[in-house]
Design a protein around this motif. Structure first.
Motif: not given
Length: 158
Positions: A71-93
């Motif tokens: 579940e966490t993996d799906i959430i992290r990758w969804t977040d990263y895919t939807e916000h790929s130009h956002n440093n915060e999403a990169y930090y999280r993944v």
């Protein structure tokens, strides 16, 4: 953050309930979800120790660790895919990958679950293609994640 500092101790206690163990996993996922900048002082390893202690506790629900990872993996990758130009999403993944890598080496019994997830990180970031000579590393990242940058208040290496 007091729970993070002592979370692995609490998760190892024999009287902790199944619900409390699930709450500990939820806290780890929530910390990753709220991350806005790179962690300091090996915070990913501290979070990994909570997951490790939950996995070792006899009161944990069957399948709770596998569900947590999936579940966490799906959430992290969804977040990263939807916000790929956002440093915060990169930090999280990136922190998620570091937490999984820590557990991969600290808990060999988790390796069958973690290897596909860690491999997926390296594949999505272009590292596996690079090793095989097919492309440059991190080809899927925006340019500001691939190259040294001083456009913020201080220099970072993305």
């Amino acid at each position: 953050m007091a729970f993070i500092a002592h979370g692995s101790d609490a998760a190892a206690h024999p009287k902790i309930t199944t619900a409390q163990l699930q709450q500990a996993l939820d806290v780890v996922a929530n910390v990753l979800a709220r991350q806005k900048k790179p962690f300091l002082d090996d915070e990913e390893e501290r979070l990994a120790m909570i997951v490790l202690r939950v996995s070792q506790n006899l009161n944990q629900a069957t399948g709770s660790i596998s569900r947590f990872f999936n579940e966490t993996d799906i959430i992290r990758w969804t977040d990263y895919t939807e916000h790929s130009h956002n440093n915060e999403a990169y930090y999280r993944v990136s922190s998620w990958m570091r937490l999984m890598m820590t557990l991969y080496f600290m808990a060999p019994s988790m390796q069958p679950t973690l290897l596909p997830l860690v491999t997926k990180y390296f594949q999505k970031m272009g590292y596996l293609d690079w090793v095989m000579g097919l492309s440059r590393p991190r080809r899927n990242l925006p340019a500001h994640h691939r190259y040294p940058s001083c456009h913020m208040t201080d220099c970072h290496y993305y």
